[in-house]
Design a protein around this motif. Structure first.
Motif, short mmCIF file in Angstrom:
data_model
loop_
_atom_site.label_atom_id
_atom_site.label_comp_id
_atom_site.label_asym_id
_atom_site.label_seq_id
_atom_site.Cartn_x
_atom_site.Cartn_y
_atom_site.Cartn_z
N CYS A 64 0.84 -1.19 0.00
CA CYS A 64 0.00 0.00 0.00
C CYS A 64 0.88 1.26 0.00
O CYS A 64 2.00 1.24 0.49
CB CYS A 64 -0.92 -0.01 1.22
N ILE A 65 0.35 2.33 -0.56
CA ILE A 65 1.13 3.56 -0.74
C ILE A 65 0.66 4.62 0.25
O ILE A 65 -0.53 4.96 0.28
CB ILE A 65 0.98 4.08 -2.18
N PRO A 66 1.58 5.20 1.02
CA PRO A 66 1.18 6.26 1.94
C PRO A 66 0.94 7.57 1.19
O PRO A 66 1.60 7.87 0.20
CB PRO A 66 2.37 6.38 2.89
N TRP A 67 -0.02 8.38 1.68
CA TRP A 67 -0.26 9.69 1.10
C TRP A 67 -0.33 10.72 2.22
O TRP A 67 -0.48 10.39 3.39
CB TRP A 67 -1.51 9.71 0.23
N THR A 68 -0.19 11.98 1.83
CA THR A 68 -0.17 13.06 2.82
C THR A 68 -0.98 14.25 2.32
O THR A 68 -1.21 14.40 1.12
CB THR A 68 1.27 13.51 3.11
N ARG A 69 -1.42 15.08 3.26
CA ARG A 69 -2.08 16.35 2.95
C ARG A 69 -1.16 17.51 3.29
O ARG A 69 -1.58 18.65 3.33
CB ARG A 69 -3.38 16.47 3.75
#
Length: 132
Positions: free
Chosen positions: A91-96
């Protein structure tokens, strides 16, 4: 001869407890005998023993282990689900960070992660298949 005698252990143990609350040992032993000989009490003891023998909780609030098991909070998906970012997780981490959602880059730290995009090939977090 050990005390309490093995052939009448329950009656003696009950009488010892009762003796703290009555005037004589004879009265305590009489009350304990009535308790041990009561068919309803004997049936309940047999039910509890059968449940424990089969590995099932007996459901009696006076049995601490069974009562704690019956009142424990059920495990949630968060308790049983594998952690994101483990060895096999794809799974790929994402950020705001800085406003717009985007995939995390090499400069981001764990505290920057806002969520994870589940990948279909992840052995732990593959999205559930839609029913057709």
């Amino acid at each position: 001869m050990p005390y309490p005698p093995t052939d009448d252990r329950l009656r003696h143990l009950l009488a010892q407890r009762i003796n703290c609350h009555v005037d004589t040992w004879k009265l305590a032993f009489f009350i304990a005998g009535a308790i041990v000989d009561d068919p309803d009490i004997r049936g309940e003891l047999n039910r509890i023993a059968a449940a424990h023998t089969s590995g099932q909780p007996c459901g009696d609030r006076n049995c601490r282990t069974c009562f704690e098991a019956a009142t424990a909070a059920p495990a949630t998906a968060a308790d049983t689900e594998a952690q994101f970012g483990t060895e096999d997780c794809t799974c790929i981490p994402w950020t705001r960070k800085y406003g717009t959602p985007r995939y995390c880059g090499p400069q981001e730290t764990v505290s920057d992660i806002s969520g994870w995009e589940r990948q279909a090939d992840c052995p732990h977090h593959a999205p559930a298949e839609e029913p057709t």
